[in-house]
Design a protein around this motif. Sequence first.
Motif, PDB file in Angstrom:
ATOM      1  N   ALA A  13       0.837  -1.199   0.000  1.00 35.46           N
ATOM      2  CA  ALA A  13       0.000   0.000   0.000  1.00 35.46           C
ATOM      3  C   ALA A  13       0.871   1.248   0.000  1.00 35.46           C
ATOM      4  O   ALA A  13       1.868   1.329   0.724  1.00 35.46           O
ATOM      5  N   PRO A  14       0.529   2.243  -0.811  1.00 35.33           N
ATOM      6  CA  PRO A  14       1.315   3.474  -0.859  1.00 35.33           C
ATOM      7  C   PRO A  14       1.100   4.318   0.394  1.00 35.33           C
ATOM      8  O   PRO A  14       0.181   4.086   1.175  1.00 35.33           O
ATOM      9  N   GLN A  15       1.960   5.314   0.550  1.00 37.57           N
ATOM     10  CA  GLN A  15       1.700   6.309   1.584  1.00 37.57           C
ATOM     11  C   GLN A  15       0.376   6.994   1.246  1.00 37.57           C
ATOM     12  O   GLN A  15       0.111   7.229   0.075  1.00 37.57           O
ATOM     13  N   PRO A  16      -0.484   7.269   2.206  1.00 32.69           N
ATOM     14  CA  PRO A  16      -0.300   7.147   3.656  1.00 32.69           C
ATOM     15  C   PRO A  16      -0.875   5.866   4.247  1.00 32.69           C
ATOM     16  O   PRO A  16      -1.095   5.812   5.459  1.00 32.69           O
ATOM     17  N   TRP A  17      -1.134   4.851   3.427  1.00 31.05           N
ATOM     18  CA  TRP A  17      -1.737   3.611   3.920  1.00 31.05           C
ATOM     19  C   TRP A  17      -0.699   2.520   4.129  1.00 31.05           C
ATOM     20  O   TRP A  17      -1.059   1.363   4.337  1.00 31.05           O
ATOM     21  N   ARG A  18       0.555   2.851   4.065  1.00 32.38           N
ATOM     22  CA  ARG A  18       1.595   1.836   4.157  1.00 32.38           C
ATOM     23  C   ARG A  18       1.414   0.981   5.406  1.00 32.38           C
ATOM     24  O   ARG A  18       1.160   1.502   6.499  1.00 32.38           O
ATOM     25  N   GLY A  19       1.528  -0.331   5.231  1.00 29.98           N
ATOM     26  CA  GLY A  19       1.344  -1.260   6.335  1.00 29.98           C
ATOM     27  C   GLY A  19      -0.063  -1.800   6.451  1.00 29.98           C
ATOM     28  O   GLY A  19      -0.300  -2.755   7.197  1.00 29.98           O
ATOM     29  N   LYS A  20      -1.005  -1.210   5.712  1.00 31.91           N
ATOM     30  CA  LYS A  20      -2.383  -1.673   5.714  1.00 31.91           C
ATOM     31  C   LYS A  20      -2.658  -2.462   4.437  1.00 31.91           C
ATOM     32  O   LYS A  20      -1.833  -2.503   3.527  1.00 31.91           O
ATOM     33  N   ARG A  21      -3.823  -3.075   4.366  1.00 35.99           N
ATOM     34  CA  ARG A  21      -4.186  -3.807   3.151  1.00 35.99           C
ATOM     35  C   ARG A  21      -4.287  -2.834   1.978  1.00 35.99           C
ATOM     36  O   ARG A  21      -4.979  -1.828   2.053  1.00 35.99           O
ATOM     37  N   ASN A  22      -3.614  -3.156   0.918  1.00 36.31           N
ATOM     38  CA  ASN A  22      -3.688  -2.346  -0.289  1.00 36.31           C
ATOM     39  C   ASN A  22      -4.926  -2.730  -1.093  1.00 36.31           C
ATOM     40  O   ASN A  22      -5.439  -3.851  -0.977  1.00 36.31           O
ATOM     41  N   GLU A  23      -5.414  -1.817  -1.920  1.00 35.36           N
ATOM     42  CA  GLU A  23      -6.526  -2.130  -2.814  1.00 35.36           C
ATOM     43  C   GLU A  23      -6.469  -1.208  -4.032  1.00 35.36           C
ATOM     44  O   GLU A  23      -5.784  -0.174  -4.007  1.00 35.36           O
ATOM     45  N   PRO A  24      -7.145  -1.573  -5.115  1.00 36.04           N
ATOM     46  CA  PRO A  24      -7.008  -0.838  -6.373  1.00 36.04           C
ATOM     47  C   PRO A  24      -7.251   0.665  -6.286  1.00 36.04           C
ATOM     48  O   PRO A  24      -6.631   1.423  -7.042  1.00 36.04           O
ATOM     49  N   ALA A  25      -8.104   1.125  -5.399  1.00 36.28           N
ATOM     50  CA  ALA A  25      -8.356   2.567  -5.293  1.00 36.28           C
ATOM     51  C   ALA A  25      -7.074   3.341  -5.029  1.00 36.28           C
ATOM     52  O   ALA A  25      -6.921   4.496  -5.467  1.00 36.28           O
ATOM     53  N   TYR A  26      -6.131   2.711  -4.340  1.00 34.75           N
ATOM     54  CA  TYR A  26      -4.923   3.427  -3.925  1.00 34.75           C
ATOM     55  C   TYR A  26      -3.941   3.649  -5.066  1.00 34.75           C
ATOM     56  O   TYR A  26      -2.960   4.386  -4.902  1.00 34.75           O
ATOM     57  N   VAL A  27      -4.181   3.047  -6.229  1.00 33.35           N
ATOM     58  CA  VAL A  27      -3.282   3.288  -7.361  1.00 33.35           C
ATOM     59  C   VAL A  27      -3.314   4.761  -7.768  1.00 33.35           C
ATOM     60  O   VAL A  27      -2.351   5.272  -8.357  1.00 33.35           O
ATOM     61  N   ALA A  28      -4.397   5.449  -7.439  1.00 35.78           N
ATOM     62  CA  ALA A  28      -4.480   6.879  -7.745  1.00 35.78           C
ATOM     63  C   ALA A  28      -3.379   7.647  -7.029  1.00 35.78           C
ATOM     64  O   ALA A  28      -2.829   8.619  -7.568  1.00 35.78           O
ATOM     65  N   ASN A  29      -3.027   7.209  -5.822  1.00 36.45           N
ATOM     66  CA  ASN A  29      -1.975   7.872  -5.065  1.00 36.45           C
ATOM     67  C   ASN A  29      -0.615   7.655  -5.725  1.00 36.45           C
ATOM     68  O   ASN A  29       0.191   8.591  -5.843  1.00 36.45           O
TER      69      ASN A  29
END
Length: 264
Positions: A209-225
């Motif tokens: 997961a990218p910042q600021p979610w690092r360490g949490k479950r990643n998901e496709p929405a976060y590709v925007a970051n």
Amino acid sequence: MIVDSHCHLDFPDFAEDIPGVIGRARAAGVGLMVTISTRVRRFDQIRAIAAAHPAVYCSVGTHPHNAEEELDVTVDELVALSAYEKCVAIGEAGLDYFYDTAPRAAQEQGLRTHIAAARITGLPLVIHARDADDDMIRILGEETAAGAFPALLHCFSSGRGLMEAGVALGLYVSFSGILTFKRSEELRAIARDVPSDRLLVETDAPYLAPQPWRGKRNEPAYVANTCEVLAGVKGVSPAEMAATTTANFLRLFAKVPRDAVATA
């Protein structure tokens, strides 16, 4: 619109949440995603997810961690399974010397099998490469000399040499949330030098997961970051980078219907 070119929606992390994941992705401007195969023998699960969700496409292949388990997978089998209308890539396959979960000879054999399938089908090969730059450069050079094939260095975190060799051979390069990490200055410098017409973005969800979610479950929405950070690296607007990476995705993943973008 942004495309998540690499996620794993069949993993247990998403078992109870796929509709929610897709809904959040759409709300974040992520219109399409490719759920990537790690085991050919589980392709039915991948295919079922793609069939159930218009925004989801898939691949077929064996991850290098599982290479020894699936050495009996043939080129013909990969070609046959990839005929499914929403299967748009071969892989992921490659070399992972960081974990060395499978013998290196088995990883190389599996990679060459997948390359042959990509060459026959014209579908892009999704390449996993970790701590194996020299062997990957060697194999890609040998195989390209035997006949060109479309390919993508996914979740790129390798050295500049592999990036430059891949680009010279016609490959594309995809960046994940690793690009956003504070200590990824060297990776951002490499990304800055990748030609803009070879760039893609991805999540590799549920991992990285990218910042600021690092360490949490990643998901496709976060590709925007990740797309936004890549835009900053290249000195363009997030909207321009979204358009660029989507155009690149559609050029490489040519089996995805163009009207899929219009309706996403």
